[in-house]
Design an enzyme around this catalytic site. Structure first.
Site, PDB file in Angstrom:
ATOM      1  N   VAL A  15       0.839  -1.216   0.000  1.00 28.42           N
ATOM      2  CA  VAL A  15       0.000   0.000   0.000  1.00 28.42           C
ATOM      3  C   VAL A  15       0.866   1.256   0.000  1.00 28.42           C
ATOM      4  O   VAL A  15       0.572   2.229  -0.711  1.00 28.42           O
ATOM      5  CB  VAL A  15      -0.967  -0.005   1.211  1.00 28.42           C
ATOM      6  CG1 VAL A  15      -1.830   1.251   1.203  1.00 28.42           C
ATOM      7  CG2 VAL A  15      -1.845  -1.256   1.192  1.00 28.42           C
ATOM      8  N   ARG A  46      11.210  -1.765   7.750  1.00 30.46           N
ATOM      9  CA  ARG A  46      11.890  -2.718   8.624  1.00 30.46           C
ATOM     10  C   ARG A  46      13.261  -3.063   8.046  1.00 30.46           C
ATOM     11  O   ARG A  46      14.257  -3.101   8.746  1.00 30.46           O
ATOM     12  CB  ARG A  46      11.004  -3.973   8.710  1.00 30.46           C
ATOM     13  CG  ARG A  46      11.454  -5.036   9.638  1.00 30.46           C
ATOM     14  CD  ARG A  46      10.379  -6.090   9.778  1.00 30.46           C
ATOM     15  NE  ARG A  46       9.614  -6.285   8.540  1.00 30.46           N
ATOM     16  CZ  ARG A  46       8.489  -6.973   8.476  1.00 30.46           C
ATOM     17  NH1 ARG A  46       7.991  -7.545   9.541  1.00 30.46           N
ATOM     18  NH2 ARG A  46       7.858  -7.122   7.332  1.00 30.46           N
ATOM     19  N   LYS A 106      -7.316  -1.759   9.246  1.00 31.58           N
ATOM     20  CA  LYS A 106      -8.667  -2.006   9.807  1.00 31.58           C
ATOM     21  C   LYS A 106      -8.613  -2.704  11.144  1.00 31.58           C
ATOM     22  O   LYS A 106      -9.465  -2.483  12.007  1.00 31.58           O
ATOM     23  CB  LYS A 106      -9.546  -2.796   8.829  1.00 31.58           C
ATOM     24  CG  LYS A 106      -8.907  -4.037   8.236  1.00 31.58           C
ATOM     25  CD  LYS A 106      -8.196  -3.713   6.952  1.00 31.58           C
ATOM     26  CE  LYS A 106      -7.253  -4.815   6.567  1.00 31.58           C
ATOM     27  NZ  LYS A 106      -6.966  -4.858   5.167  1.00 31.58           N
ATOM     28  N   LYS A 206     -13.498  -5.005   9.252  1.00 32.67           N
ATOM     29  CA  LYS A 206     -14.116  -3.986   8.392  1.00 32.67           C
ATOM     30  C   LYS A 206     -15.591  -3.793   8.750  1.00 32.67           C
ATOM     31  O   LYS A 206     -16.102  -2.663   8.747  1.00 32.67           O
ATOM     32  CB  LYS A 206     -13.967  -4.406   6.923  1.00 32.67           C
ATOM     33  CG  LYS A 206     -12.514  -4.394   6.463  1.00 32.67           C
ATOM     34  CD  LYS A 206     -12.352  -5.144   5.156  1.00 32.67           C
ATOM     35  CE  LYS A 206     -10.930  -5.102   4.659  1.00 32.67           C
ATOM     36  NZ  LYS A 206     -10.650  -6.098   3.624  1.00 32.67           N
ATOM     37  N   GLY A 303      -5.004  -4.368  -3.144  1.00 28.23           N
ATOM     38  CA  GLY A 303      -3.991  -4.111  -4.160  1.00 28.23           C
ATOM     39  C   GLY A 303      -3.360  -2.746  -3.946  1.00 28.23           C
ATOM     40  O   GLY A 303      -3.936  -1.874  -3.279  1.00 28.23           O
TER      41      GLY A 303
HETATM   42  P1  NDP Z   1       3.136  -4.929   3.568  1.00 33.57           P
HETATM   43  O1  NDP Z   1       3.508  -6.107   4.367  1.00 33.57           O
HETATM   44  O2  NDP Z   1       3.275  -4.982   2.093  1.00 33.57           O
HETATM   45  O3  NDP Z   1       3.940  -3.649   4.094  1.00 33.57           O
HETATM   46  C1  NDP Z   1       4.129  -3.384   5.450  1.00 33.57           C
HETATM   47  C2  NDP Z   1       5.231  -2.346   5.634  1.00 33.57           C
HETATM   48  O4  NDP Z   1       5.452  -2.136   7.030  1.00 33.57           O
HETATM   49  C3  NDP Z   1       6.564  -2.759   5.044  1.00 33.57           C
HETATM   50  O5  NDP Z   1       7.231  -1.629   4.510  1.00 33.57           O
HETATM   51  C4  NDP Z   1       7.354  -3.302   6.241  1.00 33.57           C
HETATM   52  O6  NDP Z   1       8.738  -3.056   6.136  1.00 33.57           O
HETATM   53  C5  NDP Z   1       6.792  -2.497   7.388  1.00 33.57           C
HETATM   54  N1  NDP Z   1       6.681  -3.328   8.594  1.00 33.57           N
HETATM   55  C6  NDP Z   1       5.916  -4.413   8.763  1.00 33.57           C
HETATM   56  N2  NDP Z   1       6.067  -4.907  10.020  1.00 33.57           N
HETATM   57  C7  NDP Z   1       6.952  -4.106  10.633  1.00 33.57           C
HETATM   58  C8  NDP Z   1       7.511  -4.092  11.922  1.00 33.57           C
HETATM   59  N3  NDP Z   1       7.181  -5.003  12.839  1.00 33.57           N
HETATM   60  N4  NDP Z   1       8.388  -3.119  12.231  1.00 33.57           N
HETATM   61  C9  NDP Z   1       8.698  -2.224  11.305  1.00 33.57           C
HETATM   62  N5  NDP Z   1       8.201  -2.164  10.060  1.00 33.57           N
HETATM   63  C10 NDP Z   1       7.334  -3.102   9.743  1.00 33.57           C
HETATM   64  O7  NDP Z   1       1.628  -4.576   3.967  1.00 33.57           O
HETATM   65  P2  NDP Z   1       0.519  -3.876   3.098  1.00 33.57           P
HETATM   66  O8  NDP Z   1       1.052  -2.684   2.439  1.00 33.57           O
HETATM   67  O9  NDP Z   1      -0.172  -4.900   2.278  1.00 33.57           O
HETATM   68  O10 NDP Z   1      -0.534  -3.468   4.243  1.00 33.57           O
HETATM   69  C11 NDP Z   1      -0.328  -2.331   5.051  1.00 33.57           C
HETATM   70  C12 NDP Z   1      -1.637  -2.039   5.779  1.00 33.57           C
HETATM   71  O11 NDP Z   1      -2.658  -1.773   4.821  1.00 33.57           O
HETATM   72  C13 NDP Z   1      -2.148  -3.188   6.640  1.00 33.57           C
HETATM   73  O12 NDP Z   1      -2.797  -2.656   7.758  1.00 33.57           O
HETATM   74  C14 NDP Z   1      -3.185  -3.864   5.736  1.00 33.57           C
HETATM   75  O13 NDP Z   1      -4.188  -4.542   6.453  1.00 33.57           O
HETATM   76  C15 NDP Z   1      -3.772  -2.659   5.038  1.00 33.57           C
HETATM   77  N6  NDP Z   1      -4.399  -2.908   3.751  1.00 33.57           N
HETATM   78  C16 NDP Z   1      -3.757  -3.632   2.799  1.00 33.57           C
HETATM   79  C17 NDP Z   1      -4.342  -3.805   1.552  1.00 33.57           C
HETATM   80  C18 NDP Z   1      -3.668  -4.579   0.482  1.00 33.57           C
HETATM   81  O14 NDP Z   1      -4.284  -4.773  -0.589  1.00 33.57           O
HETATM   82  N7  NDP Z   1      -2.447  -5.047   0.662  1.00 33.57           N
HETATM   83  C19 NDP Z   1      -5.656  -3.212   1.245  1.00 33.57           C
HETATM   84  C20 NDP Z   1      -6.219  -2.443   2.325  1.00 33.57           C
HETATM   85  C21 NDP Z   1      -5.617  -2.307   3.528  1.00 33.57           C
HETATM   86  P3  NDP Z   1       9.633  -3.872   5.060  1.00 33.57           P
HETATM   87  O15 NDP Z   1       9.052  -3.503   3.734  1.00 33.57           O
HETATM   88  O16 NDP Z   1      10.996  -3.353   5.228  1.00 33.57           O
HETATM   89  O17 NDP Z   1       9.462  -5.315   5.392  1.00 33.57           O
HETATM   90  N1  HSE Z   2      -6.453  -8.680   2.814  1.00 30.89           N
HETATM   91  C1  HSE Z   2      -7.452  -7.714   2.487  1.00 30.89           C
HETATM   92  C2  HSE Z   2      -8.397  -8.295   1.449  1.00 30.89           C
HETATM   93  C3  HSE Z   2      -6.790  -6.469   1.963  1.00 30.89           C
HETATM   94  O1  HSE Z   2      -8.065  -9.314   0.851  1.00 30.89           O
HETATM   95  O2  HSE Z   2      -9.480  -7.756   1.264  1.00 30.89           O
HETATM   96  C4  HSE Z   2      -7.761  -5.326   1.762  1.00 30.89           C
HETATM   97  O3  HSE Z   2      -8.250  -4.857   2.975  1.00 30.89           O
END
Ligand code: NDP
Ligand code: HSE
Length: 437
Positions: A15, A46, A106, A206, A303
């Site tokens: 995201v 991270r 969420k 959600k 996505g």
């Molecule tokens: P990712 O796992 O792709 O990204 C998470 C990011 O946070 C990475 O940059 C990671 O660092 C960093 N991170 C994760 N854990 C830690 C930690 N313990 N300490 C420090 N940094 C950390 O997640 P998404 O982008 O998919 O999701 C992010 C949020 O958005 C979540 O809350 C998810 O539920 C929500 N979301 C996701 C959607 C999706 O389609 N993916 C849609 C809607 C909501 P590094 O990259 O260095 O590992």
């Molecule tokens: N894991 C979630 C889904 C991401 O599949 O809908 C969007 O919130």
């Protein structure tokens, strides 16, 4: 034009990268909408060596999250890490530092939103979370603002893209559950722990948020009934189709005379309903409101860029509001914090619904009569029965039953009695059915 607003990011994964790419590609149009530029100045991750799906050359990259939330130039913090541990800690600290927050998390809002919103109100900052529900669909804004004149009767949503993707691929291509789940993970749709998706927990997070916004109740994740999709078989998908239904994992929030029904479970929906035809990673939320009637909100539910679209929309909202009086901001949960209601949330036992049942029995006379007698004893009437031909080498035959509406506790008792019959060979599969009219 005013100086660009500086934004700090916590997390730069799926995201986060989608958000950076949108901000860069559409910078001019976004600035024209917001009234000033929006500039990412620092982002924390991270693993600093990891390759990113966006250009990071225009801002500082760090592993120190505290640098982001303490930066005096940063006005808005995007929390895109996920989970309820470090994310909660950082969001509360950032609020204490006077930062506005935008989050896609969420789980964080559903479990700790009441605390976070209260802290934000005390500090006079905004917490925006459009991207937390249904990815890119502006459903929070639609309910909180667009439907503000209505009394909402119920809403039903396909609000987990991963589950919908899995069910669609199983139905259309006969693919294996685990194989499709792996693909959803590779595409960045699934949660860090995908059991949150397939066990319905993500959808329950959600639904917690949607219910608060729709009915003006506090966030109450612990009261949501949650059932995942892991027990659905391709046979159920095929039988449902034969009966004229599609199986979808739905989040349902319904106002009744006795309280609110809040539930997430696989559901049969008549195949001609628009929402039954929402496939793949797409999400849709059907809202029944007293003045507008039904309205359907459809779009990509997960996505990088679809979710980034909602994050950027929140950014534009916050930037626009930075120059306005805080008293005039929209309340986080749509209703004023001192006007939340304590309508009871119903236990699943008290929910009334129609059921699809798949019962495997030995192929001998009298079994069907035993089953229907048990239904009659519990005041359950049957709408349709399909008895399948026995297959060679298989000792049992499936009977598929659609019931009329029945209270869940009666159905639980009937299922327990039927499962004790000697001729019943397997655990009964039960899927609730909603006509959504
Ligand atoms: P990712 O796992 O792709 O990204 C998470 C990011 O946070 C990475 O940059 C990671 O660092 C960093 N991170 C994760 N854990 C830690 C930690 N313990 N300490 C420090 N940094 C950390 O997640 P998404 O982008 O998919 O999701 C992010 C949020 O958005 C979540 O809350 C998810 O539920 C929500 N979301 C996701 C959607 C999706 O389609 N993916 C849609 C809607 C909501 P590094 O990259 O260095 O590992
Ligand atoms: N894991 C979630 C889904 C991401 O599949 O809908 C969007 O919130």
């Amino acid at each position: 034009m005013l100086e660009a607003v500086k934004v700090g990011m916590l997390g730069l994964g799926t995201v986060g990268s989608g958000t950076v790419n949108i901000l860069s590609r559409n910078a001019d149009e976004i600035a024209r909408r917001a009234g000033r530029g929006i500039k990412i100045s620092i982002a924390s991750v991270r693993d600093i060596k990891k390759q990113r799906a966006c250009d990071t050359s225009g801002f500082t990259l760090t592993v120190d999250h505290n640098k982001v939330i303490a930066d005096p130039n940063v006005k808005i913090v995007l929390e895109l890490i996920g989970g309820t541990g470090i994310a909660r800690e950082l969001v509360l600290k950032a609020i204490d530092n006077g930062k506005h927050i935008i989050t896609a998390n969420k789980a964080l809002i559903a479990l700790h939103g009441n605390e976070i919103f209260q802290r934000a109100q005390e500090k006079g900052v905004t917490v925006a979370f459009e991207s937390a529900v249904a990815g890119g669909i502006p459903i929070i804004k639609a309910i909180r603002e667009g439907l503000a004149g209505n009394s909402i009767q119920w809403l039903a949503g396909i609000i987990n893209g991963t589950c919908n993707f899995i069910l669609t691929e199983m139905r259309d291509k006969g693919r294996d559950f685990d194989d499709v789940l792996k693909e959803a993970q590779q595409l960045g749709y699934a949660e860090a722990d995908p059991t949150f998706d397939i066990e319905g927990i993500d959808a329950a997070h959600k639904l917690t948020i949607l219910a608060s916004i729709a009915f003006g109740v506090p966030l109450q994740f612990e009261k949501i009934y949650t059932e995942g999709i892991t027990e659905i078989t391709s046979a159920d998908v095929a039988y449902a189709s034969e009966l004229g239904y599609r199986i979808k994992s739905l989040g349902i929030a319904k106002r009744t005379a006795n309280g609110l029904e809040l539930r997430v479970h696989p559901t049969l929906i008549p195949h001609r309903r628009l929402i039954a035809n929402v496939d793949g990673v797409m999400n849709a939320v059907l809202v029944k409101a007293d003045a507008l009637g039904p309205s359907l909100y459809y779009g990509a539910g997960a996505g990088a860029e679809p979710t980034g679209s909602a994050v950027v929309a929140d950014l534009v909202d916050v930037v626009r509001a930075l120059t306005s009086d805080p008293e005039n901001r929209v309340p986080h949960l749509a209703f004023q914090p001192d006007a939340l209601s304590n309508i009871p949330i119903l236990s699943m036992d008290d929910v009334s619904t129609v059921y699809y049942l798949r019962i495997h029995v030995q192929d001998r006379s009298g079994v069907l009569a035993d089953v229907t007698n048990i239904f009659a004893n519990h005041n359950i009437s049957i709408e349709a029965i399909i008895q399948k031909e026995p297959q060679t080498n298989i000792a049992s035959v499936p009977i598929i039953i659609l019931t009329h509406e029945v209270v869940e506790q009666n159905m639980n008792k009937a299922i327990a009695e039927i499962e004790k019959l000697e001729a019943v060979t397997n655990k009964i599969m039960r899927i609730r059915l909603e006509t959504l009219t």
